[in-house]
Write a protein that holds these residues in place. Structure first.
Motif, short mmCIF file in Angstrom:
data_model
loop_
_atom_site.label_atom_id
_atom_site.label_comp_id
_atom_site.label_asym_id
_atom_site.label_seq_id
_atom_site.Cartn_x
_atom_site.Cartn_y
_atom_site.Cartn_z
N HIS A 1 -3.73 3.06 -0.98
CA HIS A 1 -4.01 2.37 -2.23
C HIS A 1 -2.96 1.30 -2.51
O HIS A 1 -1.79 1.47 -2.18
CB HIS A 1 -4.06 3.37 -3.40
CG HIS A 1 -5.23 4.27 -3.32
ND1 HIS A 1 -5.17 5.53 -2.76
CD2 HIS A 1 -6.52 4.10 -3.70
CE1 HIS A 1 -6.35 6.10 -2.80
NE2 HIS A 1 -7.20 5.25 -3.37
N ILE A 2 -3.36 0.23 -3.15
CA ILE A 2 -2.45 -0.86 -3.48
C ILE A 2 -1.63 -0.48 -4.70
O ILE A 2 -2.17 -0.08 -5.73
CB ILE A 2 -3.23 -2.16 -3.71
CG1 ILE A 2 -3.96 -2.55 -2.41
CG2 ILE A 2 -2.30 -3.28 -4.17
CD1 ILE A 2 -5.00 -3.62 -2.58
N VAL A 3 -0.31 -0.62 -4.57
CA VAL A 3 0.63 -0.31 -5.64
C VAL A 3 0.88 -1.59 -6.43
O VAL A 3 1.03 -2.67 -5.86
CB VAL A 3 1.95 0.23 -5.05
CG1 VAL A 3 3.01 0.37 -6.12
CG2 VAL A 3 1.71 1.54 -4.32
N GLY A 4 0.96 -1.48 -7.74
CA GLY A 4 1.35 -2.61 -8.58
C GLY A 4 0.32 -3.71 -8.70
O GLY A 4 0.67 -4.89 -8.68
N GLU A 5 -0.94 -3.34 -8.84
CA GLU A 5 -1.99 -4.35 -8.91
C GLU A 5 -1.68 -5.37 -10.01
O GLU A 5 -1.41 -5.01 -11.15
CB GLU A 5 -3.35 -3.68 -9.16
CG GLU A 5 -4.49 -4.62 -8.88
CD GLU A 5 -5.82 -3.91 -8.71
OE1 GLU A 5 -6.84 -4.57 -8.93
OE2 GLU A 5 -5.83 -2.71 -8.36
N GLY A 6 -1.69 -6.64 -9.64
CA GLY A 6 -1.42 -7.73 -10.57
C GLY A 6 0.05 -8.00 -10.83
O GLY A 6 0.39 -8.91 -11.57
N ASP A 7 0.96 -7.24 -10.23
CA ASP A 7 2.40 -7.35 -10.50
C ASP A 7 3.15 -7.77 -9.23
O ASP A 7 3.39 -6.95 -8.35
CB ASP A 7 2.90 -5.99 -10.99
CG ASP A 7 4.37 -6.00 -11.39
OD1 ASP A 7 5.13 -6.88 -10.96
OD2 ASP A 7 4.76 -5.08 -12.14
N ALA B 1 -6.75 -7.74 -4.11
CA ALA B 1 -5.72 -7.27 -5.04
C ALA B 1 -4.31 -7.47 -4.49
O ALA B 1 -3.33 -7.31 -5.22
CB ALA B 1 -5.94 -5.81 -5.38
N MET B 2 -4.20 -7.81 -3.21
CA MET B 2 -2.88 -8.00 -2.60
C MET B 2 -2.32 -9.36 -2.97
O MET B 2 -2.99 -10.38 -2.82
CB MET B 2 -2.97 -7.85 -1.08
CG MET B 2 -3.27 -6.46 -0.64
SD MET B 2 -3.44 -6.38 1.15
CE MET B 2 -3.70 -4.63 1.37
N THR C 1 0.84 -1.20 0.00
CA THR C 1 0.00 0.00 0.00
C THR C 1 0.87 1.25 0.00
O THR C 1 1.98 1.25 0.55
CB THR C 1 -0.93 0.03 1.22
OG1 THR C 1 -0.15 -0.16 2.40
CG2 THR C 1 -1.98 -1.06 1.13
N ASP C 2 0.36 2.32 -0.61
CA ASP C 2 1.09 3.58 -0.59
C ASP C 2 0.61 4.42 0.59
O ASP C 2 -0.20 3.96 1.41
CB ASP C 2 0.95 4.31 -1.93
CG ASP C 2 -0.47 4.74 -2.26
OD1 ASP C 2 -1.35 4.76 -1.36
OD2 ASP C 2 -0.72 5.07 -3.43
N TYR D 1 6.31 -8.45 -8.63
CA TYR D 1 7.56 -7.72 -8.40
C TYR D 1 7.27 -6.35 -7.81
O TYR D 1 7.85 -5.96 -6.79
CB TYR D 1 8.37 -7.60 -9.69
CG TYR D 1 9.59 -6.72 -9.50
CD1 TYR D 1 10.77 -7.26 -9.01
CD2 TYR D 1 9.55 -5.36 -9.77
CE1 TYR D 1 11.89 -6.46 -8.80
CE2 TYR D 1 10.65 -4.55 -9.57
CZ TYR D 1 11.82 -5.10 -9.09
OH TYR D 1 12.92 -4.29 -8.87
N ALA D 2 6.38 -5.59 -8.45
CA ALA D 2 6.07 -4.23 -7.98
C ALA D 2 5.48 -4.25 -6.58
O ALA D 2 5.81 -3.40 -5.75
CB ALA D 2 5.10 -3.55 -8.96
N GLN D 3 4.61 -5.21 -6.29
CA GLN D 3 4.02 -5.28 -4.95
C GLN D 3 5.07 -5.64 -3.90
O GLN D 3 5.08 -5.08 -2.81
CB GLN D 3 2.86 -6.27 -4.92
CG GLN D 3 1.62 -5.71 -5.58
CD GLN D 3 0.35 -6.36 -5.11
OE1 GLN D 3 0.31 -7.05 -4.08
NE2 GLN D 3 -0.72 -6.15 -5.85
N THR D 4 5.97 -6.56 -4.23
CA THR D 4 7.02 -6.92 -3.28
C THR D 4 7.93 -5.74 -3.02
O THR D 4 8.27 -5.45 -1.86
CB THR D 4 7.82 -8.13 -3.80
OG1 THR D 4 6.91 -9.21 -4.04
CG2 THR D 4 8.87 -8.57 -2.78
N ALA D 5 8.32 -5.03 -4.07
CA ALA D 5 9.18 -3.86 -3.90
C ALA D 5 8.51 -2.80 -3.02
O ALA D 5 9.16 -2.22 -2.14
CB ALA D 5 9.55 -3.28 -5.27
N GLN D 6 7.21 -2.56 -3.21
CA GLN D 6 6.50 -1.59 -2.39
C GLN D 6 6.39 -2.07 -0.94
O GLN D 6 6.59 -1.29 -0.01
CB GLN D 6 5.11 -1.29 -2.95
CG GLN D 6 4.31 -0.28 -2.13
CD GLN D 6 4.93 1.10 -2.12
OE1 GLN D 6 5.41 1.57 -3.14
NE2 GLN D 6 4.92 1.77 -0.97
#
Length: 130
Positions: free
Chosen positions: A41-47, A116-117, A36-37, A49-54
């Protein structure tokens, strides 16, 4: 020993009754942290790599709020919703912890608190004596 609590402002913290991170003496435990930012809000929905980095950026912020950094992490636990995409989760974790190399686990779970997480990460850190 002194107990220091850190809250991130997540709506789930007061509802569930937990802290983002807790420090007792040299020990720090960081609760499951998601992608979440600052606005929730959830960052990198469906991704993955992007979710792990966030999630790892959020984890770093929690550690920094307690006066330490990623170099103090000795253990992480990654809960993922699709283990077949382990390399995407792992790549972000590896980039973050390339020189620290904490003990870790990656475990597939059916779902997380929001559909979405894709990943939730816990961490344990130990601060060396001065």
């Amino acid at each position: 020993m002194q107990r220091t609590l850190h809250a991130s402002g997540s709506p789930w913290e007061p509802l569930v009754g937990y802290s983002r991170a807790v420090r007792v003496g040299p020990f720090i435990a960081v609760s499951g942290t998601t992608a979440t930012d600052a606005t929730g809000h959830i960052v990198g929905e469906g991704d993955p790599y992007a979710q792990t980095a966030q999630a790892l950026r959020n984890l770093r912020s929690a550690l920094e709020a307690l006066g330490v950094g990623l170099e103090h992490v000795v253990r992480t636990r990654m809960f993922v919703t699709d283990i077949s995409r382990w390399e995407e989760y792992g790549r972000a974790h590896g980039e973050c912890f390339a020189t620290v190399r904490p003990a870790t686990s990656m475990v597939e779970v059916r779902k997380l608190i929001h559909p979405a997480m894709l990943v939730e990460i816990e961490a344990d850190a130990i601060v060396p004596s001065p």
